[in-house]
Design a protein around this motif. Structure first.
Motif, PDB file in Angstrom:
ATOM      1  N   THR A   1      56.976  35.949  -8.243  1.00 21.40           N
ATOM      2  CA  THR A   1      57.577  34.782  -8.874  1.00 21.40           C
ATOM      3  C   THR A   1      58.360  33.933  -7.872  1.00 21.40           C
ATOM      4  O   THR A   1      58.332  32.703  -7.929  1.00 21.40           O
ATOM      5  CB  THR A   1      58.519  35.212 -10.016  1.00 21.40           C
ATOM      6  OG1 THR A   1      57.776  36.004 -10.947  1.00 21.40           O
ATOM      7  CG2 THR A   1      59.091  33.994 -10.737  1.00 21.40           C
TER       8      THR A   1
ATOM      9  N   ASP B   1      54.872  37.057 -18.871  1.00 18.03           N
ATOM     10  CA  ASP B   1      55.744  38.031 -18.204  1.00 18.03           C
ATOM     11  C   ASP B   1      57.009  38.304 -19.011  1.00 18.03           C
ATOM     12  O   ASP B   1      57.530  39.424 -19.019  1.00 18.03           O
ATOM     13  CB  ASP B   1      56.120  37.531 -16.800  1.00 18.03           C
ATOM     14  CG  ASP B   1      54.933  37.560 -15.851  1.00 18.03           C
ATOM     15  OD1 ASP B   1      53.951  38.282 -16.164  1.00 18.03           O
ATOM     16  OD2 ASP B   1      54.969  36.869 -14.826  1.00 18.03           O
TER      17      ASP B   1
ATOM     18  N   ARG C   1      54.765  32.745 -16.900  1.00 20.70           N
ATOM     19  CA  ARG C   1      56.148  33.106 -17.198  1.00 20.70           C
ATOM     20  C   ARG C   1      56.292  33.509 -18.666  1.00 20.70           C
ATOM     21  O   ARG C   1      57.039  34.441 -18.982  1.00 20.70           O
ATOM     22  CB  ARG C   1      57.068  31.919 -16.889  1.00 20.70           C
ATOM     23  CG  ARG C   1      57.180  31.608 -15.406  1.00 20.70           C
ATOM     24  CD  ARG C   1      57.967  32.651 -14.670  1.00 20.70           C
ATOM     25  NE  ARG C   1      59.345  32.687 -15.152  1.00 20.70           N
ATOM     26  CZ  ARG C   1      60.179  33.674 -14.941  1.00 20.70           C
ATOM     27  NH1 ARG C   1      59.771  34.768 -14.306  1.00 20.70           N
ATOM     28  NH2 ARG C   1      61.420  33.624 -15.393  1.00 20.70           N
TER      29      ARG C   1
END
Length: 284
Positions: free
Chosen positions: A69, A264, A261
């Motif tokens: 990330t 996740d 995102r």
């Protein structure tokens, strides 16, 4: 998630490929700076931008492959700054090369150039005595004028043949006197005084010494500006196309990264995912 990572990786590979023509354009300008245009500072911003895009693309590609990330954040922010820098550079290039063009001459195929037709920062820099000394030495060392020589049957080409040649801006401005001066053609870089000499100050600056010619003429400075303008416009067209592609790639990369995102963070994405996470027997 896997598909999104594949998309981000593919986009980064594409931006890496796009950095090659940008870097190539900067190298081409550098080559021109050493042999023709003789301006050795304008090519560095485009070379730096090309290298930066290449490095950042590799970082983004690594971030997509390893799902890092931090690297993806670095990629997106850095690419945003690079896009802004490239846009600013394109605008700057057009602004400093906006004014000035060659003047047509009766019965001549080539154009001639006047320094007063140009204005702005680039003209002031080129025309300054301190900087022009370096440019003049570069033009002399490039032997651009001696390379004009054309011999036909053991003798120089005729005046009529020379007048039909399409000279580049530096050849026209630096290697011969302005047409209005009335000099008589002997060969490409040797002219004798005619019946009268025009009022143009370059007329008195012309010298048949092959180390001087019209290197101190205002027309020579204008020829350099015209040559730089032509080179920069060619590179700017490529940069505009690449900028548009970079913007599209950047937007798609942002969407793909945002999707990653969500996954996740295990955020709900649509009604189907919500129902599977928290099934209910009552539906409204």
């Amino acid at each position: 998630m896997r598909n999104s990572n594949h998309v981000i990786g593919l986009l980064n590979f594409l931006t890496f490929l796009l950095s090659i023509p940008i870097l190539g354009g900067g190298i081409w300008l550098s080559t021109r700076a050493n042999t023709t245009d003789c301006l050795r500072f304008l090519q560095w911003p485009i070379i730096i931008i090309g290298v930066a895009i290449m490095v950042i693309s590799l970082a983004g590609f690594a971030g997509a492959c390893y799902r890092n990330t931090f690297l993806m954040y670095v990629y997106l922010w850095a690419m945003f700054l690079i896009i802004v820098a490239l846009l600013g550079f394109i605008i700057f290039a057009y602004v400093v090369t906006d004014k000035g063009s060659g003047r047509t001459v009766p019965n001549r195929a080539f154009s001639e150039y006047r320094l007063e037709d140009y204005s702005g920062w680039l003209k002031d820099r080129v025309a300054s005595d301190s900087y022009w000394g370096k440019i003049r030495s570069c033009i002399r060392d490039s032997k651009v004028c001696s390379k004009m020589a054309t011999v036909i049957g053991g003798v120089p080409e005729s005046a009529e043949s020379f007048y039909l040649r399409k000279l580049n801006p530096i050849q026209s401005g630096c290697c011969k006197p302005p047409t209005e001066c009335g000099y008589v053609y002997m060969n490409e870089t040797y002219w004798t005084t005619g019946v009268g000499v025009g009022t143009n100050t370059d007329c008195s600056r012309w010298n048949n010494d092959q180390q001087q010619l019209c290197y101190d003429c205002s027309s020579c400075k204008a020829g350099v500006l015209a040559s730089v303008k032509k080179s920069w416009r060619k590179v700017s067209i490529i940069n505009i196309i690449i900028l548009i592609i970079l913007l599209i790639v950047y937007v798609v990369a942002c969407v793909a990264f945002r999707h990653n995102r969500r996954i996740d963070n295990d955020e709900p994405y649509g009604e189907t995912r919500m129902e599977k996470a928290q099934p209910s027997r009552i539906h409204f």
